[in-house]
Design a protein around this motif. Structure first.
Motif, PDB file in Angstrom:
ATOM      1  N   GLY A 158      63.855  45.090  26.250  1.00 50.39           N
ATOM      2  CA  GLY A 158      63.709  45.953  27.415  1.00 50.39           C
ATOM      3  C   GLY A 158      64.989  46.146  28.196  1.00 50.39           C
ATOM      4  O   GLY A 158      64.972  46.753  29.275  1.00 50.39           O
ATOM      5  N   ARG A 159      66.101  45.682  27.678  1.00 45.22           N
ATOM      6  CA  ARG A 159      67.394  45.782  28.379  1.00 45.22           C
ATOM      7  C   ARG A 159      68.119  47.048  27.893  1.00 45.22           C
ATOM      8  O   ARG A 159      69.170  46.999  27.277  1.00 45.22           O
ATOM      9  N   VAL A 160      67.515  48.194  28.219  1.00 44.67           N
ATOM     10  CA  VAL A 160      68.000  49.453  27.649  1.00 44.67           C
ATOM     11  C   VAL A 160      69.356  49.865  28.218  1.00 44.67           C
ATOM     12  O   VAL A 160      70.168  50.469  27.510  1.00 44.67           O
ATOM     13  N   ARG A 201      68.099  55.774  14.419  1.00 44.00           N
ATOM     14  CA  ARG A 201      68.308  56.906  15.337  1.00 44.00           C
ATOM     15  C   ARG A 201      67.139  57.028  16.309  1.00 44.00           C
ATOM     16  O   ARG A 201      67.333  57.342  17.486  1.00 44.00           O
ATOM     17  N   GLY A 202      65.921  56.789  15.823  1.00 44.80           N
ATOM     18  CA  GLY A 202      64.758  56.867  16.703  1.00 44.80           C
ATOM     19  C   GLY A 202      64.833  55.848  17.821  1.00 44.80           C
ATOM     20  O   GLY A 202      64.463  56.133  18.974  1.00 44.80           O
ATOM     21  N   ILE A 203      65.309  54.637  17.512  1.00 44.36           N
ATOM     22  CA  ILE A 203      65.458  53.610  18.543  1.00 44.36           C
ATOM     23  C   ILE A 203      66.511  54.032  19.551  1.00 44.36           C
ATOM     24  O   ILE A 203      66.335  53.881  20.772  1.00 44.36           O
ATOM     25  N   LYS A 204      67.614  54.574  19.067  1.00 47.09           N
ATOM     26  CA  LYS A 204      68.664  55.030  19.983  1.00 47.09           C
ATOM     27  C   LYS A 204      68.151  56.156  20.869  1.00 47.09           C
ATOM     28  O   LYS A 204      68.471  56.218  22.068  1.00 47.09           O
ATOM     29  N   LYS A 205      67.343  57.033  20.309  1.00 46.72           N
ATOM     30  CA  LYS A 205      66.750  58.114  21.097  1.00 46.72           C
ATOM     31  C   LYS A 205      65.858  57.547  22.195  1.00 46.72           C
ATOM     32  O   LYS A 205      65.888  58.012  23.347  1.00 46.72           O
ATOM     33  N   TYR A 206      65.067  56.539  21.859  1.00 48.42           N
ATOM     34  CA  TYR A 206      64.227  55.888  22.877  1.00 48.42           C
ATOM     35  C   TYR A 206      65.097  55.311  23.997  1.00 48.42           C
ATOM     36  O   TYR A 206      64.759  55.433  25.192  1.00 48.42           O
ATOM     37  N   VAL A 560      58.150  54.239  11.683  1.00 49.89           N
ATOM     38  CA  VAL A 560      57.851  55.191  12.755  1.00 49.89           C
ATOM     39  C   VAL A 560      58.801  56.383  12.624  1.00 49.89           C
ATOM     40  O   VAL A 560      60.017  56.224  12.588  1.00 49.89           O
ATOM     41  N   GLN A 561      58.236  57.580  12.538  1.00 49.52           N
ATOM     42  CA  GLN A 561      59.036  58.792  12.463  1.00 49.52           C
ATOM     43  C   GLN A 561      59.042  59.501  13.816  1.00 49.52           C
ATOM     44  O   GLN A 561      58.068  59.421  14.563  1.00 49.52           O
ATOM     45  N   VAL A 562      60.151  60.161  14.121  1.00 43.57           N
ATOM     46  CA  VAL A 562      60.232  60.926  15.368  1.00 43.57           C
ATOM     47  C   VAL A 562      59.476  62.232  15.173  1.00 43.57           C
ATOM     48  O   VAL A 562      59.810  63.037  14.300  1.00 43.57           O
ATOM     49  N   ALA A 563      58.456  62.429  15.971  1.00 39.00           N
ATOM     50  CA  ALA A 563      57.623  63.629  15.838  1.00 39.00           C
ATOM     51  C   ALA A 563      58.309  64.843  16.463  1.00 39.00           C
ATOM     52  O   ALA A 563      59.170  64.708  17.342  1.00 39.00           O
ATOM     53  N   GLU A 564      57.910  66.019  16.004  1.00 38.30           N
ATOM     54  CA  GLU A 564      58.436  67.271  16.551  1.00 38.30           C
ATOM     55  C   GLU A 564      57.311  68.105  17.137  1.00 38.30           C
ATOM     56  O   GLU A 564      56.133  67.955  16.759  1.00 38.30           O
ATOM     57  N   ARG A 565      57.676  68.974  18.055  1.00 36.74           N
ATOM     58  CA  ARG A 565      56.701  69.915  18.599  1.00 36.74           C
ATOM     59  C   ARG A 565      56.168  70.782  17.463  1.00 36.74           C
ATOM     60  O   ARG A 565      56.874  71.033  16.480  1.00 36.74           O
ATOM     61  N   PRO A 566      54.941  71.269  17.563  1.00 37.58           N
ATOM     62  CA  PRO A 566      54.388  72.121  16.503  1.00 37.58           C
ATOM     63  C   PRO A 566      55.296  73.313  16.227  1.00 37.58           C
ATOM     64  O   PRO A 566      55.850  73.924  17.154  1.00 37.58           O
ATOM     65  N   ALA A 567      55.445  73.650  14.952  1.00 38.61           N
ATOM     66  CA  ALA A 567      56.349  74.735  14.564  1.00 38.61           C
ATOM     67  C   ALA A 567      55.982  76.051  15.237  1.00 38.61           C
ATOM     68  O   ALA A 567      56.863  76.826  15.623  1.00 38.61           O
ATOM     69  N   VAL A 581      59.941  59.133  21.722  1.00 42.70           N
ATOM     70  CA  VAL A 581      59.487  57.932  21.025  1.00 42.70           C
ATOM     71  C   VAL A 581      58.859  57.021  22.081  1.00 42.70           C
ATOM     72  O   VAL A 581      59.484  56.719  23.091  1.00 42.70           O
ATOM     73  N   SER A 582      57.624  56.600  21.862  1.00 43.33           N
ATOM     74  CA  SER A 582      56.937  55.778  22.863  1.00 43.33           C
ATOM     75  C   SER A 582      57.485  54.351  22.852  1.00 43.33           C
ATOM     76  O   SER A 582      58.100  53.898  21.885  1.00 43.33           O
ATOM     77  N   ALA A 583      57.225  53.640  23.942  1.00 43.20           N
ATOM     78  CA  ALA A 583      57.649  52.239  24.032  1.00 43.20           C
ATOM     79  C   ALA A 583      56.996  51.405  22.946  1.00 43.20           C
ATOM     80  O   ALA A 583      57.615  50.497  22.368  1.00 43.20           O
ATOM     81  N   GLU A 584      55.759  51.716  22.624  1.00 42.68           N
ATOM     82  CA  GLU A 584      55.035  50.990  21.588  1.00 42.68           C
ATOM     83  C   GLU A 584      55.678  51.220  20.223  1.00 42.68           C
ATOM     84  O   GLU A 584      55.861  50.274  19.430  1.00 42.68           O
ATOM     85  N   GLU A 585      56.028  52.475  19.941  1.00 40.65           N
ATOM     86  CA  GLU A 585      56.673  52.782  18.667  1.00 40.65           C
ATOM     87  C   GLU A 585      58.050  52.130  18.581  1.00 40.65           C
ATOM     88  O   GLU A 585      58.428  51.584  17.539  1.00 40.65           O
ATOM     89  N   ALA A 586      58.806  52.202  19.685  1.00 36.55           N
ATOM     90  CA  ALA A 586      60.139  51.608  19.694  1.00 36.55           C
ATOM     91  C   ALA A 586      60.062  50.102  19.484  1.00 36.55           C
ATOM     92  O   ALA A 586      60.894  49.521  18.763  1.00 36.55           O
ATOM     93  N   ALA A 587      59.079  49.456  20.091  1.00 37.76           N
ATOM     94  CA  ALA A 587      58.934  48.005  19.947  1.00 37.76           C
ATOM     95  C   ALA A 587      58.681  47.638  18.491  1.00 37.76           C
ATOM     96  O   ALA A 587      59.236  46.656  17.975  1.00 37.76           O
ATOM     97  N   GLN A 588      57.845  48.416  17.820  1.00 34.05           N
ATOM     98  CA  GLN A 588      57.570  48.123  16.409  1.00 34.05           C
ATOM     99  C   GLN A 588      58.822  48.289  15.569  1.00 34.05           C
ATOM    100  O   GLN A 588      59.128  47.442  14.717  1.00 34.05           O
ATOM    101  N   GLU A 589      59.561  49.381  15.793  1.00 29.74           N
ATOM    102  CA  GLU A 589      60.774  49.601  15.007  1.00 29.74           C
ATOM    103  C   GLU A 589      61.823  48.531  15.280  1.00 29.74           C
ATOM    104  O   GLU A 589      62.485  48.043  14.363  1.00 29.74           O
ATOM    105  N   CYS A 590      61.988  48.139  16.546  1.00 34.25           N
ATOM    106  CA  CYS A 590      62.950  47.087  16.863  1.00 34.25           C
ATOM    107  C   CYS A 590      62.558  45.782  16.172  1.00 34.25           C
ATOM    108  O   CYS A 590      63.413  45.036  15.676  1.00 34.25           O
ATOM    109  N   GLY A 591      61.262  45.508  16.119  1.00 35.01           N
ATOM    110  CA  GLY A 591      60.780  44.291  15.491  1.00 35.01           C
ATOM    111  C   GLY A 591      60.973  44.266  13.995  1.00 35.01           C
ATOM    112  O   GLY A 591      60.925  43.186  13.384  1.00 35.01           O
TER     113      GLY A 591
END
Length: 612
Positions: A158-160, A201-206, A560-567, A581-591
C-alpha cells in the motif's frame, strides 16, 4: 477385421499435454544471462528425448555431440573439440531422416555461429564470457533497469507513493510507461513457469492511477556543481537526461522546437492511449527536479549547435525521429495522401482531424499504423482499412493493438503490397492499388512476401495514410560535423558522438524509432556519462527502501488483464480506452511476484540488486 479402439496406442500421450505445456513455459521463461553453451546443450538434450533413434545420425550423432558439448560446458575442451562438434552437427543436419534430427543439427550449428565468443571463452579462458550470468529477468529486460520487484513489493504494502519514487530512481516517466510501455520486463518473467507473467504494466498503472506522479515529491537536488548542460529535444530521452542531471546539481537548459514538451509521447501517441493531462503529470515532476530551464520554439540548426558546444560544458542531442517516410510509388503526391507522423503530430497540438464519410486506407503494420487506423475510426471515417504486405501474424504492432483495432471496425487486408495510388482528374486520391503477395521463405527472421500470380486489388480510398516508418532531420547536425550512417546519428556505446569530447547522442535519432522506455534508458545513460565526463560520480537517493520479501505463493492463478472500455463506446471518442485496475486485482498481481531479487540469483549474490 479386428476390433478397433478409440484409445490412443501410447496411453501416456493422454497425459503428456500438461507436461509439454509446462516445458514450453520453462523455455519461454529462459533467464537472461544464461550461458549460451549450456543453452545449446539443453536444447540438444531435449531433441535427444524426442528422437525415435531409428536412423544412425540421431542414434549415434546426438549422444556424441552431447558429450562434446558437455566437455565445452565443463571447460575441459579444446579448439579441436569445437571443430568436431561442427563436423558432427553438419552430418546430423544433412543426413538425419526427419525434422527432429536435422533441426537439432541446424540448431547446434546456429549456436556455434551466434555464440562463437562464448565457445571461445570456454575453450581458451576456461570461463564464461564477461557478463554471462543469470540476472533478475524483469530488471534486465527493462531497458532502463527499473527495480521492478521493489516497486511491486511497495505497491503490495500500500506504499504507492514510495513505489512511484522507486520507479523514478531509473525512470522519471512512471505514468507514460504505465499507459503505453510495451512491457519487455514481462517477457522472461519466472512466474511464467507457474502460470503466466506478472502483469507488471498493470501494477504500474494501478500505482500512478492511485497517486498522480506530480503529487509525489522528487528527490532534493544535490549541491550545485556550476556546470551547464544543454539538452536538444524535449522528448522522453531529452527530458530524462535533464531530470537526472538536474538532480545531480548541474544546471540544465532544454531546447525544444515545438511549443509543448513530450516529443513523440505527445506528437506520436494518440490521446486515447496516452491522455495529455496524464503525460503532463510526469513532465511537471521532471521540471521540478533541480535547475532545469526550458526554451520552446528553439529550432537548433548548425550555427546554434556550434554556440551550444562553445557555451555549455556538455550537449546531449535527443531530437528523436519525427519525420515521416514515404513510398516511391506512382500517385504518392496526390491530394489526400498524408504521412502518419503529420496526422499524429496535429493531434498532439489538439487539432483533431475530421474524416467524416471518408474511406481511409492506412499502409503499414506497426503500432503507428494501428494508431492512425484507430484515430481514423474516431475521426468519423466511413471505412478504415489497413493494407500490409505481410501476414497478420507478421505485423510488428503489439497483438493487443491489432486486436483492438479490429474490434473497433478496422479491416486488415494482409499480403497486399502497395503498387500505386489512383487519382482522379483533379489530382485527388481515389484508391490504393495493391499487388497481392504470397508468403515465402524466412529472411531476416520473418517470412518474406513475394508477388503472387494474382490480379491487382483496388482499395477505394479518399485518404491514404502512409505509416511505413520514421526518419530524423539530421542535416543541421551533419553540417556541424557529427557522424551519421546515412540514416541516424552515430554514437559509441557510451552515447558519445565520435570526434567530440562533450557531445552525446541518444534515443531514436541514434538507433531509429523504438519505444518510450528505450528512449528513457538512453537519457539515463547519457546523464550518468555526462556526469562522469565532468569529473563527478553522483549517487542519487530515490527516497524509498526495498521491502523485505514474503514467502512465495506458488499457487497457480489466472493473470489479471487490464480491461478496456467497450469497442462500440471507445471508438466514438478520444478518451482513454483502458479501465482502472482495482485494488483487489492489483493485490493479486503483486502477490504473484516471486521476488527474484531476493530468491534465486538474489540469494546467490547475497545482496540482491545491490550487487549490480
Amino acid at each position: 477385421m479386428g476390433r478397433l479402439t478409440v484409445e490412443v496406442a501410447a496411453r501416456a500421450d493422454a497425459r503428456t499435454g500438461e507436461f509439454v505445456e509446462a516445458f514450453a513455459r520453462r523455455v519461454e521463461a529462459m533467464p537472461p544471462g544464461q550461458c549460451p553453451v549450456g543453452m545449446v546443450l539443453g536444447q540438444l538434450q531435449a531433441s535427444a528425448a524426442q528422437t525415435c533413434g531409428k536412423c544412425t545420425p540421431c542414434a549415434q550423432g546426438m549422444p556424441k555431440i552431447e558429450a562434446l558439448l558437455g566437455d565445452v560446458a565443463a571447460f575441459r575442451a579444446t579448439a579441436a573439440t569445437v571443430d568436431e562438434i561442427r563436423d558432427a552437427a553438419t552430418l546430423l543436419r544433412d543426413t538425419a531422416d526427419c525434422a527432429v534430427g536435422w533441426q537439432a543439427g541446424a540448431m547446434v550449428l546456429a549456436g556455434l555461429d551466434a555464440f562463437a565468443e562464448e565457445f571461445a571463452s570456454h575453450v581458451d579462458a576456461g570461463t564464461c564470457a564477461p557478463g554471462t550470468r543469470q540476472t533478475v529477468p524483469c530488471v534486465t529486460r527493462c531497458p532502463a533497469h527499473v527495480n521492478v520487484p521493489a516497486y511491486i513489493a511497495l505497491a503490495e504494502e500500500g506504499r504507492v507513493a514510495e513505489a512511484v519514487k522507486m520507479i523514478r530512481k531509473d525512470n522519471p516517466f512512471p505514468t507514460a510507461c504505465a499507459l503505453v510501455c510495451e512491457h519487455p520486463c514481462e517477457e522472461r518473467c519466472r512466474r511464467t513457469m507457474v502460470d503466466a507473467p506478472v502483469n507488471i504494466r498493470g501494477i504500474k498503472k494501478y500505482i500512478v492511477d492511485t497517486v498522480p506522479a506530480d503529487s509525489v515529491e522528487t528527490p532534493a537536488p544535490l549541491a550545485p556543481t556550476g556546470k551547464r548542460i544543454a539538452v536538444v529535444g524535449a522528448g522522453p530521452s531529452g527530458l530524462t537526461c535533464a531530470y537526472f542531471l538536474g538532480l545531480m546539481g548541474h544546471a540544465v537548459t532544454v531546447f525544444e522546437r515545438r511549443s509543448r514538451l513530450g516529443g513523440m509521447m505527445r506528437y506520436g501517441i494518440p490521446a486515447y492511449r496516452l491522455p495529455r493531462e496524464r503525460l503532463d503529470e510526469d513532465i511537471r515532476a521532471v521540471l521540478g527536479a533541480g535547475d532545469i530551464e526550458v526554451r520552446t520554439g528553439c529550432d537548433v540548426q548548425t550555427d546554434e549547435m556550434r554556440t551550444l558546444v562553445d557555451e555549455f560544458d556538455a550537449v546531449y542531442v535527443a531530437v528523436g525521429a519525427q519525420g515521416g517516410k514515404t513510398l516511391s510509388i506512382e500517385g504518392a503526391d496526390a491530394a489526400g495522401v498524408m504521412s502518419a507522423v503529420d496526422v499524429l503530430e496535429a493531434i498532439g497540438d489538439e487539432q483533431y482531424p475530421d474524416f467524416t464519410g471518408k474511406n481511409v486506407v492506412v499502409i503499414g503494420g506497426g503500432n503507428v499504423a494501428m494508431d492512425c487506423a484507430r484515430t481514423a475510426v474516431r475521426a468519423g471515417a466511413a471505412s478504415v482499412t489497413v493494407a500490409y504486405r505481410r501476414r497478420l501474424e507478421d505485423m510488428t504492432a503489439l497483438p493487443s493493438e491489432v486486436e483492438a483495432a479490429m474490434m473497433e471496425g478496422v479491416e486488415m487486408r494482409c499480403l497486399q503490397a502497395p503498387a500505386s495510388i489512383e487519382a482522379n482528374a483533379e489530382g485527388c486520391a481515389t484508391a490504393l492499388i495493391c499487388q497481392p503477395q504470397r508468403i515465402g521463405a524466412v529472411r531476416g527472421g520473418r517470412p518474406a512476401p513475394v508477388p503472387a500470380d494474382k490480379p491487382e486489388v483496388r482499395l477505394a480510398a479518399d485518404l491514404v495514410i502512409i505509416a511505413v516508418g520514421q526518419a530524423i532531420e539530421c542535416a543541421p547536425f551533419e553540417e556541424f560535423g557529427m557522424q551519421h550512417d546515412r540514416t541516424y546519428l552515430c554514437a559509441d556505446a557510451c552515447l558519445q558522438a565520435p570526434g567530440f569530447d562533450t557531445v552525446f547522442v541518444g534515443g531514436d535519432c541514434q538507433w531509429g524509432p523504438k519505444t518510450v522506455i528505450m528512449a528513457i534508458a538512453a537519457g539515463k545513460t547519457a546523464a550518468a556519462n555526462i556526469d562522469e565526463l565532468l569529473g563527478f560520480h553522483h549517487k542519487l537517493d530515490c527516497g524509498a527502501a526495498v521491502p523485505p520479501a514474503h514467502p512465495n505463493d506458488r499457487t497457480a492463478y489466472g493473470r489479471v488483464q487490464v480491461a478496456e472500455r467497450p469497442a462500440r463506446e471507445r471508438k466514438c471518442d478520444f478518451k482513454y480506452v483502458e479501465e482502472p485496475v482495482s485494488a483487489e486485482e492489483a493485490a493479486q498481481e503483486c502477490g504473484r511476484c516471486l521476488r527474484c531479487d531476493v530468491y534465486g540469483i538474489g540469494a546467490l549474490t547475497g545482496r540482491g540488486l545491490e550487487a549490480w
